[in-house]
Design an enzyme around this catalytic site. Structure first.
Site, PDB file in Angstrom:
ATOM      1  N   LYS A  14       5.008 -41.117 -73.223  1.00  0.00           N
ATOM      2  CA  LYS A  14       5.095 -41.566 -72.077  1.00  0.00           C
ATOM      3  C   LYS A  14       6.642 -42.402 -71.973  1.00  0.00           C
ATOM      4  O   LYS A  14       7.332 -41.874 -70.472  1.00  0.00           O
ATOM      5  CB  LYS A  14       4.305 -42.981 -71.563  1.00  0.00           C
ATOM      6  N   ARG A  89      -4.010 -50.028 -67.188  1.00  0.00           N
ATOM      7  CA  ARG A  89      -4.626 -49.790 -68.607  1.00  0.00           C
ATOM      8  C   ARG A  89      -5.983 -50.353 -68.478  1.00  0.00           C
ATOM      9  O   ARG A  89      -6.719 -50.164 -69.559  1.00  0.00           O
ATOM     10  CB  ARG A  89      -3.854 -50.601 -69.498  1.00  0.00           C
ATOM     11  N   ARG A 134       9.762 -52.052 -83.761  1.00  0.00           N
ATOM     12  CA  ARG A 134       8.454 -52.550 -83.070  1.00  0.00           C
ATOM     13  C   ARG A 134       7.468 -52.654 -84.036  1.00  0.00           C
ATOM     14  O   ARG A 134       7.105 -51.722 -84.881  1.00  0.00           O
ATOM     15  CB  ARG A 134       7.894 -51.435 -81.966  1.00  0.00           C
TER      16      ARG A 134
HETATM   17  P1  ADP Z   1       2.159 -47.952 -76.509  1.00  0.00           P
HETATM   18  O1  ADP Z   1       1.855 -46.954 -75.469  1.00  0.00           O
HETATM   19  O2  ADP Z   1       2.775 -46.840 -77.609  1.00  0.00           O
HETATM   20  O3  ADP Z   1       1.132 -48.460 -76.995  1.00  0.00           O
HETATM   21  P2  ADP Z   1       3.594 -49.992 -74.683  1.00  0.00           P
HETATM   22  O4  ADP Z   1       5.057 -50.180 -74.842  1.00  0.00           O
HETATM   23  O5  ADP Z   1       3.094 -49.286 -73.559  1.00  0.00           O
HETATM   24  O6  ADP Z   1       3.168 -48.835 -76.212  1.00  0.00           O
HETATM   25  O7  ADP Z   1       2.598 -51.054 -74.999  1.00  0.00           O
HETATM   26  C1  ADP Z   1       2.650 -52.030 -76.278  1.00  0.00           C
HETATM   27  C2  ADP Z   1       1.601 -52.859 -76.268  1.00  0.00           C
HETATM   28  O8  ADP Z   1       2.047 -53.957 -74.958  1.00  0.00           O
HETATM   29  C3  ADP Z   1       0.333 -52.666 -75.811  1.00  0.00           C
HETATM   30  O9  ADP Z   1      -0.388 -52.316 -77.247  1.00  0.00           O
HETATM   31  C4  ADP Z   1      -0.485 -53.670 -75.246  1.00  0.00           C
HETATM   32  O10 ADP Z   1      -0.593 -54.772 -76.090  1.00  0.00           O
HETATM   33  C5  ADP Z   1       0.759 -54.249 -74.376  1.00  0.00           C
HETATM   34  N1  ADP Z   1       0.822 -53.565 -73.087  1.00  0.00           N
HETATM   35  C6  ADP Z   1       1.415 -52.795 -72.465  1.00  0.00           C
HETATM   36  N2  ADP Z   1       0.862 -52.625 -71.226  1.00  0.00           N
HETATM   37  C7  ADP Z   1      -0.241 -52.935 -71.077  1.00  0.00           C
HETATM   38  C8  ADP Z   1      -1.122 -53.247 -69.987  1.00  0.00           C
HETATM   39  N3  ADP Z   1      -0.960 -52.524 -68.796  1.00  0.00           N
HETATM   40  N4  ADP Z   1      -2.184 -54.199 -70.107  1.00  0.00           N
HETATM   41  C9  ADP Z   1      -2.457 -54.842 -71.060  1.00  0.00           C
HETATM   42  N5  ADP Z   1      -1.625 -54.793 -72.358  1.00  0.00           N
HETATM   43  C10 ADP Z   1      -0.583 -54.104 -72.266  1.00  0.00           C
END
Ligand code: ADP
Length: 191
Positions: A14, A89, A134
Protein backbone atom coordinates in the site's frame (compact mmCIF):
# COMPACT_ATOMS: atom_id res chain seq x y z
CA UNK A 1 -13.66 15.27 -5.02
CA UNK A 2 -12.20 11.90 -5.93
CA UNK A 3 -11.51 9.61 -2.97
CA UNK A 4 -9.90 6.19 -3.05
CA UNK A 5 -9.14 3.55 -0.45
CA UNK A 6 -6.06 1.42 -0.96
CA UNK A 7 -6.72 -1.78 0.95
CA UNK A 8 -4.81 -4.94 1.77
CA UNK A 9 -2.94 -6.77 4.52
CA UNK A 10 0.30 -5.49 6.08
CA UNK A 11 3.07 -5.79 3.53
CA UNK A 12 0.76 -5.83 0.52
CA UNK A 13 2.43 -2.75 -0.97
CA UNK A 14 0.00 0.00 0.00
CA UNK A 15 2.73 2.47 0.95
CA UNK A 16 4.80 1.88 -2.20
CA UNK A 17 1.82 2.17 -4.53
CA UNK A 18 0.38 5.15 -2.64
CA UNK A 19 3.47 7.24 -3.40
CA UNK A 20 3.07 6.58 -7.12
CA UNK A 21 -0.69 7.09 -7.11
CA UNK A 22 -0.68 10.44 -5.30
CA UNK A 23 1.88 11.83 -7.67
CA UNK A 24 -0.02 10.67 -10.77
CA UNK A 25 -3.51 11.67 -9.63
CA UNK A 26 -2.75 14.66 -7.39
CA UNK A 27 -4.45 13.16 -4.36
CA UNK A 28 -3.65 13.88 -0.72
CA UNK A 29 -2.15 10.79 0.93
CA UNK A 30 -3.68 9.92 4.30
CA UNK A 31 -1.87 6.97 5.86
CA UNK A 32 -2.90 6.29 9.44
CA UNK A 33 0.33 4.29 9.94
CA UNK A 34 2.42 7.32 8.86
CA UNK A 35 0.32 9.72 10.96
CA UNK A 36 0.76 7.46 14.00
CA UNK A 37 4.53 7.11 13.47
CA UNK A 38 4.77 10.91 13.23
CA UNK A 39 3.06 11.19 16.62
CA UNK A 40 5.37 8.52 18.06
CA UNK A 41 8.49 10.30 16.80
CA UNK A 42 7.35 13.51 18.47
CA UNK A 43 6.45 11.54 21.63
CA UNK A 44 3.05 13.20 21.89
CA UNK A 45 0.48 11.72 24.34
CA UNK A 46 -1.39 10.24 21.36
CA UNK A 47 1.88 8.76 20.04
CA UNK A 48 2.77 7.22 23.37
CA UNK A 49 -0.66 5.63 23.67
CA UNK A 50 -0.55 4.30 20.10
CA UNK A 51 2.93 2.86 20.49
CA UNK A 52 1.77 0.36 23.13
CA UNK A 53 -0.65 -1.16 20.64
CA UNK A 54 1.61 -0.98 17.60
CA UNK A 55 4.56 -2.65 19.33
CA UNK A 56 2.36 -5.68 19.99
CA UNK A 57 1.00 -5.78 16.45
CA UNK A 58 -2.47 -4.77 17.68
CA UNK A 59 -4.73 -2.18 16.13
CA UNK A 60 -4.83 1.26 17.75
CA UNK A 61 -8.31 2.07 19.23
CA UNK A 62 -10.87 3.33 16.72
CA UNK A 63 -11.51 6.67 18.43
CA UNK A 64 -7.81 7.56 18.15
CA UNK A 65 -7.48 6.92 14.42
CA UNK A 66 -10.92 8.31 13.58
CA UNK A 67 -10.02 11.54 15.40
CA UNK A 68 -6.77 11.76 13.45
CA UNK A 69 -8.49 11.28 10.10
CA UNK A 70 -11.19 13.76 10.96
CA UNK A 71 -8.56 16.44 11.73
CA UNK A 72 -6.61 15.58 8.58
CA UNK A 73 -9.76 16.06 6.47
CA UNK A 74 -10.41 19.41 8.10
CA UNK A 75 -6.77 20.46 7.59
CA UNK A 76 -7.01 19.90 3.83
CA UNK A 77 -10.16 21.71 2.71
CA UNK A 78 -8.82 22.30 -0.81
CA UNK A 79 -7.71 18.74 -1.58
CA UNK A 80 -8.74 17.41 -4.99
CA UNK A 81 -9.29 14.07 -3.31
CA UNK A 82 -7.82 11.72 -0.74
CA UNK A 83 -6.04 8.41 -0.94
CA UNK A 84 -6.76 6.51 2.27
CA UNK A 85 -3.99 4.03 3.08
CA UNK A 86 -4.33 1.70 6.06
CA UNK A 87 -7.71 3.22 6.91
CA UNK A 88 -10.47 2.17 7.47
CA UNK A 89 -9.29 -0.98 9.22
CA UNK A 90 -12.43 -1.88 11.19
CA UNK A 91 -16.17 -1.67 10.47
CA UNK A 92 -16.52 1.19 12.97
CA UNK A 93 -13.82 3.13 11.10
CA UNK A 94 -15.57 2.48 7.77
CA UNK A 95 -18.86 3.82 9.11
CA UNK A 96 -17.15 6.84 10.66
CA UNK A 97 -15.40 7.60 7.37
CA UNK A 98 -18.67 7.41 5.47
CA UNK A 99 -20.24 9.90 7.86
CA UNK A 100 -17.28 12.28 7.61
CA UNK A 101 -17.32 12.13 3.81
CA UNK A 102 -21.10 12.60 3.67
CA UNK A 103 -20.62 15.95 5.39
CA UNK A 104 -18.28 16.90 2.55
CA UNK A 105 -20.47 15.40 -0.15
CA UNK A 106 -17.48 13.38 -1.28
CA UNK A 107 -18.06 9.62 -1.42
CA UNK A 108 -15.46 6.87 -1.89
CA UNK A 109 -15.06 6.17 -5.63
CA UNK A 110 -13.48 2.74 -5.12
CA UNK A 111 -11.68 0.45 -2.74
CA UNK A 112 -8.65 -1.02 -4.49
CA UNK A 113 -7.73 -4.22 -2.66
CA UNK A 114 -4.24 -5.64 -3.11
CA UNK A 115 -4.17 -9.43 -3.05
CA UNK A 116 -0.93 -11.07 -1.86
CA UNK A 117 -0.28 -14.55 -0.43
CA UNK A 118 0.54 -14.80 3.26
CA UNK A 119 3.93 -16.37 2.61
CA UNK A 120 4.93 -13.44 0.41
CA UNK A 121 3.65 -10.91 3.01
CA UNK A 122 5.83 -12.32 5.78
CA UNK A 123 8.85 -12.44 3.47
CA UNK A 124 8.37 -8.80 2.43
CA UNK A 125 7.81 -7.52 5.99
CA UNK A 126 10.90 -9.25 7.38
CA UNK A 127 12.94 -7.84 4.50
CA UNK A 128 11.54 -4.33 5.12
CA UNK A 129 12.43 -4.75 8.81
CA UNK A 130 16.10 -5.03 7.89
CA UNK A 131 16.16 -1.41 6.70
CA UNK A 132 12.97 0.43 7.70
CA UNK A 133 13.84 0.96 11.35
CA UNK A 134 10.25 -0.09 12.10
CA UNK A 135 10.30 -2.24 15.23
CA UNK A 136 7.03 -3.90 14.20
CA UNK A 137 8.71 -5.30 11.08
CA UNK A 138 11.66 -7.20 12.50
CA UNK A 139 9.88 -9.59 14.82
CA UNK A 140 8.04 -12.47 13.22
CA UNK A 141 5.59 -12.79 16.15
CA UNK A 142 4.56 -9.13 15.81
CA UNK A 143 4.15 -9.59 12.06
CA UNK A 144 1.95 -12.64 12.65
CA UNK A 145 -0.19 -10.67 15.17
CA UNK A 146 -0.69 -7.94 12.59
CA UNK A 147 -1.84 -10.50 10.05
CA UNK A 148 -4.20 -12.07 12.64
CA UNK A 149 -5.65 -8.59 13.39
CA UNK A 150 -6.11 -8.14 9.66
CA UNK A 151 -8.08 -11.40 9.34
CA UNK A 152 -10.13 -10.82 12.50
CA UNK A 153 -11.00 -7.13 12.18
CA UNK A 154 -9.94 -5.67 8.86
CA UNK A 155 -10.82 -8.19 6.13
CA UNK A 156 -14.57 -7.62 6.78
CA UNK A 157 -14.19 -3.94 5.88
CA UNK A 158 -14.11 -5.10 2.25
CA UNK A 159 -17.59 -6.63 2.74
CA UNK A 160 -18.85 -3.24 3.86
CA UNK A 161 -17.79 -1.66 0.54
CA UNK A 162 -18.87 -4.71 -1.49
CA UNK A 163 -22.50 -3.94 -0.70
CA UNK A 164 -22.00 -0.67 -2.61
CA UNK A 165 -20.11 -2.43 -5.43
CA UNK A 166 -16.97 -0.47 -4.71
CA UNK A 167 -14.36 -3.20 -4.26
CA UNK A 168 -11.85 -3.97 -6.99
CA UNK A 169 -9.38 -6.81 -6.41
CA UNK A 170 -5.90 -6.24 -7.80
CA UNK A 171 -3.17 -8.85 -7.99
CA UNK A 172 -0.48 -7.46 -5.68
CA UNK A 173 2.39 -9.68 -6.83
CA UNK A 174 4.78 -9.01 -9.69
CA UNK A 175 6.83 -5.88 -10.34
CA UNK A 176 5.96 -2.56 -8.67
CA UNK A 177 5.30 -1.06 -12.11
CA UNK A 178 3.02 -3.88 -13.23
CA UNK A 179 0.94 -3.56 -10.06
CA UNK A 180 0.83 0.22 -10.52
CA UNK A 181 -0.46 -0.23 -14.10
CA UNK A 182 -3.20 -2.58 -12.89
CA UNK A 183 -4.27 0.02 -10.33
CA UNK A 184 -4.26 2.85 -12.89
CA UNK A 185 -6.46 0.90 -15.33
CA UNK A 186 -9.12 0.54 -12.63
CA UNK A 187 -8.83 4.13 -11.43
CA UNK A 188 -9.07 5.54 -14.95
CA UNK A 189 -12.34 3.66 -15.46
CA UNK A 190 -13.79 5.55 -12.51
CA UNK A 191 -12.12 8.98 -12.66
P1 ADP B 1 1.12 -2.16 7.79
O1 ADP B 1 -0.04 -2.05 6.87
O2 ADP B 1 2.37 -2.63 7.09
O3 ADP B 1 0.83 -2.90 9.04
P2 ADP B 1 0.80 0.57 8.73
O4 ADP B 1 1.83 1.61 8.71
O5 ADP B 1 -0.42 0.77 7.91
O6 ADP B 1 1.57 -0.75 8.27
O7 ADP B 1 0.34 0.28 10.23
C1 ADP B 1 1.24 0.03 11.27
C2 ADP B 1 0.49 -0.15 12.59
O8 ADP B 1 -0.20 1.07 12.92
C3 ADP B 1 -0.60 -1.21 12.60
O9 ADP B 1 -0.07 -2.50 12.91
C4 ADP B 1 -1.54 -0.69 13.71
O10 ADP B 1 -1.03 -0.98 14.99
C5 ADP B 1 -1.47 0.81 13.52
N1 ADP B 1 -2.54 1.32 12.64
C6 ADP B 1 -2.37 1.89 11.41
N2 ADP B 1 -3.55 2.25 10.88
C7 ADP B 1 -4.50 1.89 11.78
C8 ADP B 1 -5.93 1.96 11.82
N3 ADP B 1 -6.63 2.50 10.79
N4 ADP B 1 -6.58 1.50 12.91
C9 ADP B 1 -5.91 0.97 13.94
N5 ADP B 1 -4.57 0.84 13.97
C10 ADP B 1 -3.86 1.30 12.91
Amino acid sequence: MFNLILFGPPGSGKGTQSEKLISKYGLKHLSTGDLLRYEINRQTPLGKEAQNFMDKGHLVPDEVVIGMISSALDDNPDAKGFLFDGFPRTSAQAEALDNLLKLKNAPIAAMLALDVTEEELIKRLLKRGETSGRSDDNNENVIRSRIVEYHNKTAIVADYYKQFNKVVMIKGEGSVDDIFKRLCVEIDKRA
